[in-house]
Scaffold this motif. Sequence first.
Motif, PDB file in Angstrom:
ATOM      1  N   LEU A  49     112.396   1.174 -38.445  1.00 38.47           N
ATOM      2  CA  LEU A  49     111.357   0.844 -37.468  1.00 38.47           C
ATOM      3  C   LEU A  49     111.974   0.684 -36.085  1.00 38.47           C
ATOM      4  N   GLY A  50     113.131   0.071 -36.009  1.00 38.36           N
ATOM      5  CA  GLY A  50     113.813  -0.080 -34.731  1.00 38.36           C
ATOM      6  C   GLY A  50     114.137   1.263 -34.095  1.00 38.36           C
ATOM      7  N   THR A  51     114.646   2.217 -34.893  1.00 38.69           N
ATOM      8  CA  THR A  51     114.963   3.531 -34.339  1.00 38.69           C
ATOM      9  C   THR A  51     113.699   4.284 -33.936  1.00 38.69           C
ATOM     10  N   LEU A  52     112.608   4.061 -34.654  1.00 34.58           N
ATOM     11  CA  LEU A  52     111.327   4.668 -34.267  1.00 34.58           C
ATOM     12  C   LEU A  52     110.869   4.152 -32.914  1.00 34.58           C
ATOM     13  N   LEU A  53     110.958   2.842 -32.716  1.00 33.03           N
ATOM     14  CA  LEU A  53     110.586   2.256 -31.426  1.00 33.03           C
ATOM     15  C   LEU A  53     111.461   2.812 -30.306  1.00 33.03           C
ATOM     16  N   ALA A  54     112.738   3.032 -30.602  1.00 35.23           N
ATOM     17  CA  ALA A  54     113.666   3.543 -29.591  1.00 35.23           C
ATOM     18  C   ALA A  54     113.294   4.950 -29.157  1.00 35.23           C
ATOM     19  N   VAL A  55     113.051   5.853 -30.124  1.00 35.70           N
ATOM     20  CA  VAL A  55     112.779   7.246 -29.755  1.00 35.70           C
ATOM     21  C   VAL A  55     111.413   7.385 -29.087  1.00 35.70           C
ATOM     22  N   VAL A  56     110.430   6.612 -29.542  1.00 38.05           N
ATOM     23  CA  VAL A  56     109.120   6.640 -28.888  1.00 38.05           C
ATOM     24  C   VAL A  56     109.224   6.076 -27.479  1.00 38.05           C
ATOM     25  N   GLY A  57     109.991   5.002 -27.333  1.00 40.42           N
ATOM     26  CA  GLY A  57     110.174   4.414 -26.007  1.00 40.42           C
ATOM     27  C   GLY A  57     110.911   5.339 -25.061  1.00 40.42           C
ATOM     28  N   TYR A  58     111.934   6.024 -25.542  1.00 45.60           N
ATOM     29  CA  TYR A  58     112.715   6.903 -24.678  1.00 45.60           C
ATOM     30  C   TYR A  58     111.906   8.117 -24.233  1.00 45.60           C
ATOM     31  N   PHE A  59     111.141   8.683 -25.164  1.00 40.62           N
ATOM     32  CA  PHE A  59     110.342   9.872 -24.854  1.00 40.62           C
ATOM     33  C   PHE A  59     108.875   9.521 -24.624  1.00 40.62           C
ATOM     34  N   ARG A  60     108.616   8.320 -24.116  1.00 37.65           N
ATOM     35  CA  ARG A  60     107.242   7.837 -24.006  1.00 37.65           C
ATOM     36  C   ARG A  60     106.360   8.759 -23.169  1.00 37.65           C
ATOM     37  N   ARG A  61     106.890   9.294 -22.074  1.00 37.38           N
ATOM     38  CA  ARG A  61     106.075  10.180 -21.242  1.00 37.38           C
ATOM     39  C   ARG A  61     105.739  11.468 -21.998  1.00 37.38           C
ATOM     40  N   ASP A  62     106.727  12.016 -22.689  1.00 36.52           N
ATOM     41  CA  ASP A  62     106.489  13.237 -23.477  1.00 36.52           C
ATOM     42  C   ASP A  62     105.498  12.967 -24.602  1.00 36.52           C
ATOM     43  N   VAL A  63     105.664  11.836 -25.278  1.00 38.03           N
ATOM     44  CA  VAL A  63     104.794  11.506 -26.409  1.00 38.03           C
ATOM     45  C   VAL A  63     103.354  11.303 -25.936  1.00 38.03           C
ATOM     46  N   LEU A  64     103.180  10.601 -24.821  1.00 33.16           N
ATOM     47  CA  LEU A  64     101.833  10.390 -24.292  1.00 33.16           C
ATOM     48  C   LEU A  64     101.198  11.709 -23.868  1.00 33.16           C
ATOM     49  N   ALA A  65     101.970  12.568 -23.203  1.00 33.45           N
ATOM     50  CA  ALA A  65     101.440  13.863 -22.772  1.00 33.45           C
ATOM     51  C   ALA A  65     101.095  14.741 -23.973  1.00 33.45           C
ATOM     52  N   MET A  66     101.964  14.731 -24.983  1.00 37.31           N
ATOM     53  CA  MET A  66     101.698  15.531 -26.175  1.00 37.31           C
ATOM     54  C   MET A  66     100.458  15.037 -26.917  1.00 37.31           C
ATOM     55  N   GLY A  67     100.331  13.711 -27.055  1.00 41.97           N
ATOM     56  CA  GLY A  67      99.165  13.150 -27.732  1.00 41.97           C
ATOM     57  C   GLY A  67      97.876  13.445 -26.980  1.00 41.97           C
ATOM     58  N   ARG A  68      97.916  13.288 -25.664  1.00 39.81           N
ATOM     59  CA  ARG A  68      96.740  13.568 -24.840  1.00 39.81           C
ATOM     60  C   ARG A  68      96.339  15.035 -24.923  1.00 39.81           C
ATOM     61  N   ASP A  69      97.312  15.934 -24.755  1.00 41.32           N
ATOM     62  CA  ASP A  69      96.998  17.360 -24.744  1.00 41.32           C
ATOM     63  C   ASP A  69      96.641  17.878 -26.131  1.00 41.32           C
ATOM     64  N   TRP A  70      97.212  17.271 -27.175  1.00 37.79           N
ATOM     65  CA  TRP A  70      96.851  17.653 -28.541  1.00 37.79           C
ATOM     66  C   TRP A  70      95.380  17.326 -28.807  1.00 37.79           C
ATOM     67  N   GLY A  71      94.950  16.127 -28.379  1.00 40.54           N
ATOM     68  CA  GLY A  71      93.547  15.757 -28.531  1.00 40.54           C
ATOM     69  C   GLY A  71      92.625  16.682 -27.746  1.00 40.54           C
ATOM     70  N   ARG A  72      93.023  17.031 -26.542  1.00 40.70           N
ATOM     71  CA  ARG A  72      92.224  17.938 -25.722  1.00 40.70           C
ATOM     72  C   ARG A  72      92.171  19.341 -26.329  1.00 40.70           C
ATOM     73  N   SER A  73      93.278  19.760 -26.943  1.00 48.43           N
ATOM     74  CA  SER A  73      93.288  21.092 -27.563  1.00 48.43           C
ATOM     75  C   SER A  73      92.331  21.155 -28.746  1.00 48.43           C
ATOM     76  N   LEU A  74      92.210  20.045 -29.485  1.00 51.41           N
ATOM     77  CA  LEU A  74      91.243  20.006 -30.583  1.00 51.41           C
ATOM     78  C   LEU A  74      89.815  20.089 -30.054  1.00 51.41           C
ATOM     79  N   TRP A  75      89.560  19.388 -28.957  1.00 50.36           N
ATOM     80  CA  TRP A  75      88.217  19.356 -28.376  1.00 50.36           C
ATOM     81  C   TRP A  75      87.844  20.707 -27.758  1.00 50.36           C
ATOM     82  N   LEU A  76      88.801  21.299 -27.031  1.00 49.24           N
ATOM     83  CA  LEU A  76      88.523  22.553 -26.318  1.00 49.24           C
ATOM     84  C   LEU A  76      88.821  23.798 -27.157  1.00 49.24           C
TER      85      LEU A  76
END
Length: 270
Positions: A49-76
């Motif tokens: 769990l600690g390593t998961l928090l680390a990688v999500v925290g380090y790539f937080r901008r990428d993860v947020l952008a990927m999650g946002r655009d993935w949701g939009r791709s499903l909608w569009l």
Amino acid sequence: MDPLHIIVLAIVQGITEFLPISSSAHLILFPRLAGWEDQGLAFDVAVHLGTLLAVVGYFRRDVLAMGRDWGRSLWLRRRVGDSRLAWAVLLGTVPVGLCGLLFNDVIAQALRSPLVIAWTTIGFGLLLWLADGVARRVPRPRDEHSLTRLDILLIGCAQALALIPGTSRSGITMTAGLLLGLSRAAAARFSFLLSIPVILLAGGLSTWELIFEDHPVHWAAMGAGVVLSALSAYACIHWFLKLLDRLGLFPFVLYRLLLGGVLLFLLYPS
């Protein structure tokens, strides 16, 4: 658990999770070689769990952008921004998810031995060395956004091999990425992003198993494990990506060869 054991094992997990040297091998071997009692499933879940928090925290901008655009791709119903990379991470997780569900018990019972770890450490270390040599000869290496479905499937199948202790999830996915023409940095970044759903799946499976175990949970040890593994993993990701092009992958290959050789010597001293 003894405080020293907590500190050492949490830091070992944090450092080895994202380096191509196999965290599972180190968590299995370190207590055995040090003469410590097995740390137990609950602590393994905590440090993952600690390593998961680390990688999500380090790539937080990428993860947020990927999650946002993935949701939009499903909608569009079309590709949007980083949705392609998000789909790549999800597709690349399918093989290891299926193999984990089908073969988890077999792997846990038959392959968690020092002998298996010794040979996989050496064998996949040599393969990483080969892949790094191939990558150096690629005139125009690709980035992770250029991966095709076949590339992703091949990297995903390679990742499934990391269920065998000693293989190294980051090591084998970087090896596959390099052989497919990715740059070192791109192979590492995609490997780290791939770790997010894998750690989630493995942590969920381990937590499910833990629910049915009748053992006391040492919450203080688990909390310390989460914090220490997160901090060490975050620092490891940062410096690994920063120094990767300068140092290359040979230092990790050499470490794997030395570790595998030492294990074989201890197993076969005569």
